[in-house]
Scaffold this motif. Structure first.
Motif, PDB file in Angstrom:
ATOM      1  N   LEU A  64      36.777  42.654  43.701  1.00 35.63           N
ATOM      2  CA  LEU A  64      37.853  43.471  42.921  1.00 35.63           C
ATOM      3  C   LEU A  64      39.206  42.867  43.281  1.00 35.63           C
ATOM      4  N   TRP A  98      43.060  44.012  42.491  1.00 38.84           N
ATOM      5  CA  TRP A  98      44.066  45.177  42.214  1.00 38.84           C
ATOM      6  C   TRP A  98      45.494  44.461  41.905  1.00 38.84           C
ATOM      7  N   VAL A 123      38.865  52.458  37.752  1.00 38.99           N
ATOM      8  CA  VAL A 123      37.536  51.634  38.451  1.00 38.99           C
ATOM      9  C   VAL A 123      36.387  52.826  38.637  1.00 38.99           C
ATOM     10  N   VAL A 153      30.817  48.941  41.944  1.00 37.18           N
ATOM     11  CA  VAL A 153      31.816  49.210  40.944  1.00 37.18           C
ATOM     12  C   VAL A 153      30.911  49.048  39.605  1.00 37.18           C
ATOM     13  N   ILE A 198      35.371  48.405  35.132  1.00 35.19           N
ATOM     14  CA  ILE A 198      36.800  48.613  35.336  1.00 35.19           C
ATOM     15  C   ILE A 198      37.398  48.557  33.915  1.00 35.19           C
TER      16      ILE A 198
END
Ligand code: ATP
Length: 354
Positions: free
Chosen positions: A30, A32, A212, A219, A222
């Protein structure tokens, strides 16, 4: 400020993890983006706090790396990662004044009292604590105490990200609404990466530009609130987001057709014969179903009026199907059929969108 990248992250609290359930985080990859407003949304126990604590350094992951702008920070301690974390319960020093609480992180950094004063005054104004700066923290409400926690998170100028772990849980509903709008404004003003953990879809969707969605230590999607609503990638996302959530109905393949019972249901998904033998489901939101002259025959089970609309619960061979229709639509009394908007009806294979 930094881009935060999580690569091949896995975490287990067990010494010898053997089964899938032993992993609080199964596999997380992931990124960010710097300055983004994110919500981390999922039910209790899905791994949100574990993920947050790994980013801030309170927890070492069993596997994988955490990178801030391509620099691996796994071995860098929490206080050197420049992360502000705001917890469910306000962390304040009760014996200190509001001013001293806000000043504490700056004095720790060795800033001059003049600089401390400048910054505390500025932040107190932002989080609306100016009028009670000289009060002792002990006598304040939970809401004011959480504002102090928030102020302490924002007071340092050098912060890579601000992490909120269900920060509004102990706040009363009216103030909750105010603080949530404030957080959104603060994000626009400060332009810092913010990750807001919650199990409440309204909180997530109103705060975040990108949500998310997590479950089972993974996950699942998103996306922007609109993407999550319009095209859920996993049946859990469809069902968890929306009120009521997406209808998920078992279906089967017949040639190139998808069928619920004996009825052909057209979808926006591309069906292939590879899907045969797998767990197949059709997902359609209540907003994209209407009553029609032909289509899936159902019986009406329950009608709830929610002010601007009616939520109608119908049943087909024991499966519940809900639809949302305008408040002034007259319900059919017999021969009730449903038609699904093809463009918004999807096929899911083993819970994942085709
Ligand atoms: P909640 O919203 O309830 O806080 P969460 O999504 O934040 O849930 P986590 O707290 O990260 O979930 O927990 C993920 C899984 O790890 C759960 O099964 C939980 O029981 C387990 N877990 C969390 N902390 C520990 C711990 N210190 N020791 C052992 N297991 C833990």
């Amino acid at each position: 400020m930094a881009n935060i990248k999580l690569e091949g992250l896995r975490h287990s609290y067990a010494d010898n993890p053997k089964n899938d359930e032993d992993w609080a985080l199964k596999q997380i990859d992931l990124e960010w983006e710097d300055g983004g407003a994110y919500a981390l949304l999922g039910p209790s126990g899905c791994g949100k706090t574990t993920l947050l604590n790994i980013i801030s350094g309170l927890l070492q992951p069993s596997h994988g790396s955490i990178k801030f702008d391509d620099l691996e920070v796994n071995q860098i301690s929490t206080d050197k990662r420049d992360i502000a974390q705001i917890f469910q319960f306000p962390v304040v020093y009760d014996t200190m004044s509001v001013y001293d609480n806000l000043a504490f992180p700056l004095r720790n950094l060795g800033l001059s009292e003049e600089k401390v004063n400048e910054r505390v005054t500025e932040i107190a104004q932002l989080v609306e604590l100016t009028s009670i700066l000289t009060s002792r923290a002990s006598g304040l409400t939970a809401g004011d105490k959480q504002k102090i926690s928030l102020g302490r998170g924002l007071v340092r100028t050098k912060v890579n990200a601000i992490l909120f772990d269900e920060p509004l849980t102990v706040i009363d509903p009216h103030l909750k609404w105010q603080l949530r709008s404030k957080l959104k404004k603060l994000h626009k003003l400060l332009n810092r990466t913010m990750i807001y953990v919650t199990h409440d879809q309204i909180e997530a969707l109103t705060f975040a530009d990108k949500v998310v969605v997590m479950n089972f230590g993974e996950v699942l999607q998103i996306g922007t609130p609109v993407e999550l609503f319009e095209k859920p990638k996993h049946t859990f996302v469809g069902h968890f987001i929306g009120s009521p959530g997406m209808n998920i109905l078992p279906c089967k393949l017949d040639g190139d057709n998808t069928k619920i019972g004996q009825y052909i249901i057209e979808t926006a998904s591309q069906v292939t014969q590879n899907h045969k033998g797998k767990n197949l489901e059709i997902g359609v939101r209540p907003e994209f179903i209407k009553f029609s002259d032909d289509g899936l025959p159902v019986s009406i089970v329950k009608v709830s009026n929610v002010g601007h609309a009616q939520i109608v619960e119908t049943s087909f061979e024991g499966h519940k199907i809900k639809l949302i229709i305008d408040e002034d639509v007259v319900l059919p009394s017999n021969n009730v059929h449903l038609s699904f908007n093809k463009e918004k009806t999807y096929l899911y294979v083993d819970s994942w969108l085709v």
